[in-house]
Scaffold this motif. Sequence first.
Motif, short mmCIF file in Angstrom:
data_model
loop_
_atom_site.label_atom_id
_atom_site.label_comp_id
_atom_site.label_asym_id
_atom_site.label_seq_id
_atom_site.Cartn_x
_atom_site.Cartn_y
_atom_site.Cartn_z
N ASN A 94 0.84 -1.21 0.00
CA ASN A 94 0.00 0.00 0.00
C ASN A 94 0.87 1.25 0.00
O ASN A 94 0.57 2.22 -0.71
N LYS A 95 1.94 1.22 0.78
CA LYS A 95 2.83 2.38 0.83
C LYS A 95 3.48 2.61 -0.54
O LYS A 95 3.58 3.74 -1.01
N TRP A 96 3.92 1.53 -1.19
CA TRP A 96 4.53 1.64 -2.51
C TRP A 96 3.53 2.17 -3.53
O TRP A 96 3.87 3.00 -4.37
N MET A 97 2.31 1.70 -3.47
CA MET A 97 1.30 2.13 -4.44
C MET A 97 0.91 3.59 -4.23
O MET A 97 0.51 4.27 -5.18
N ASP A 98 1.04 4.07 -3.01
CA ASP A 98 0.70 5.47 -2.71
C ASP A 98 1.83 6.43 -3.06
O ASP A 98 1.63 7.64 -3.07
N MET A 99 3.02 5.93 -3.36
CA MET A 99 4.16 6.81 -3.68
C MET A 99 4.01 7.38 -5.10
O MET A 99 3.50 6.73 -5.99
N THR A 100 4.53 8.57 -5.24
CA THR A 100 4.60 9.16 -6.57
C THR A 100 5.83 8.58 -7.28
O THR A 100 6.67 7.93 -6.65
N ASP A 101 5.95 8.82 -8.58
CA ASP A 101 7.10 8.31 -9.32
C ASP A 101 8.41 8.87 -8.77
O ASP A 101 9.42 8.17 -8.70
N GLU A 102 8.38 10.13 -8.36
CA GLU A 102 9.59 10.74 -7.80
C GLU A 102 9.95 10.10 -6.46
O GLU A 102 11.13 9.85 -6.17
N ASP A 103 8.94 9.82 -5.62
CA ASP A 103 9.20 9.16 -4.33
C ASP A 103 9.79 7.76 -4.56
O ASP A 103 10.70 7.34 -3.84
N ARG A 104 9.26 7.06 -5.54
CA ARG A 104 9.79 5.73 -5.84
C ARG A 104 11.24 5.80 -6.30
O ARG A 104 12.07 4.97 -5.92
N LYS A 105 11.54 6.79 -7.13
CA LYS A 105 12.90 6.96 -7.62
C LYS A 105 13.85 7.27 -6.46
O LYS A 105 14.94 6.70 -6.36
N LYS A 106 13.41 8.14 -5.54
CA LYS A 106 14.23 8.46 -4.36
C LYS A 106 14.45 7.21 -3.50
O LYS A 106 15.54 6.96 -2.99
N PHE A 107 13.39 6.42 -3.35
CA PHE A 107 13.48 5.20 -2.55
C PHE A 107 14.48 4.23 -3.17
O PHE A 107 15.34 3.68 -2.48
N ARG A 108 14.40 4.04 -4.49
CA ARG A 108 15.34 3.15 -5.17
C ARG A 108 16.78 3.64 -5.03
O ARG A 108 17.69 2.85 -4.79
N GLN A 109 16.97 4.95 -5.19
CA GLN A 109 18.31 5.51 -5.07
C GLN A 109 18.87 5.29 -3.67
O GLN A 109 20.05 4.93 -3.51
N GLU A 110 18.04 5.50 -2.66
CA GLU A 110 18.48 5.31 -1.28
C GLU A 110 18.82 3.84 -1.01
O GLU A 110 19.82 3.54 -0.35
N MET A 111 18.02 2.92 -1.53
CA MET A 111 18.30 1.50 -1.32
C MET A 111 19.59 1.09 -2.04
O MET A 111 20.38 0.31 -1.52
N ARG A 112 19.82 1.63 -3.23
CA ARG A 112 21.06 1.34 -3.95
C ARG A 112 22.26 1.89 -3.18
O ARG A 112 23.31 1.25 -3.10
N ARG A 113 22.10 3.08 -2.61
CA ARG A 113 23.19 3.68 -1.83
C ARG A 113 23.49 2.83 -0.61
O ARG A 113 24.65 2.55 -0.30
N ARG A 114 22.45 2.35 0.09
CA ARG A 114 22.64 1.53 1.28
C ARG A 114 23.28 0.19 0.95
O ARG A 114 24.00 -0.38 1.78
N CYS A 115 23.00 -0.32 -0.23
CA CYS A 115 23.55 -1.63 -0.63
C CYS A 115 24.90 -1.51 -1.31
O CYS A 115 25.48 -2.50 -1.73
N GLY A 116 25.41 -0.28 -1.45
CA GLY A 116 26.74 -0.08 -2.03
C GLY A 116 26.77 -0.15 -3.55
O GLY A 116 27.83 -0.39 -4.12
N LYS A 117 25.63 0.03 -4.20
CA LYS A 117 25.59 -0.01 -5.65
C LYS A 117 25.61 1.43 -6.20
O LYS A 117 25.16 2.34 -5.53
N PRO A 118 26.13 1.60 -7.42
CA PRO A 118 26.15 2.96 -7.98
C PRO A 118 24.72 3.43 -8.30
O PRO A 118 23.83 2.62 -8.53
N PRO A 119 24.51 4.74 -8.30
CA PRO A 119 23.16 5.24 -8.58
C PRO A 119 22.74 4.93 -10.01
O PRO A 119 23.56 4.80 -10.92
N GLU A 120 21.43 4.79 -10.18
CA GLU A 120 20.87 4.53 -11.51
C GLU A 120 20.98 5.78 -12.36
O GLU A 120 20.78 6.90 -11.86
N ASN A 121 21.25 5.62 -13.63
CA ASN A 121 21.28 6.75 -14.56
C ASN A 121 20.12 6.56 -15.51
O ASN A 121 20.20 5.80 -16.46
N GLU A 122 19.05 7.25 -15.25
CA GLU A 122 17.87 7.15 -16.13
C GLU A 122 17.66 8.42 -16.86
O GLU A 122 17.80 9.48 -16.44
#
Length: 122
Positions: A94-122
Amino acid sequence: MNQRHTYRKRFWMFPIFGFAAALLLGAIVRWLWNAILPELLNTNPISYWQAVGLIVLCRILFGNFGGGPGRWRKPGFGGGFPGEGGPGFGPWRNKWMDMTDEDRKKFRQEMRRRCGKPPENE
């Protein structure tokens, strides 16, 4: 005949069959190991009790050998197949479905940062 009485009558056979199956499985593992691995990987042959110990070790490390649905399929653990969520996944979905596209992008970037992966280039 009462089913409960029949169960009690046969209850003593379950441990015997389990023990016999373990002994037979030990013989099968020993035969397979000694038939395949010494020539293939240049390993030493194993004894019967080493084969039984190997089965016990695998049981400890990897869990049950398919004797039921497994702990991850029990209610409360969220299932294990795509599109199938348990009680714990509803709030996150429900939380994911309520997020805007920008919120989802921020969430993905933060998870990639926490996991030590380089940021996505879209």
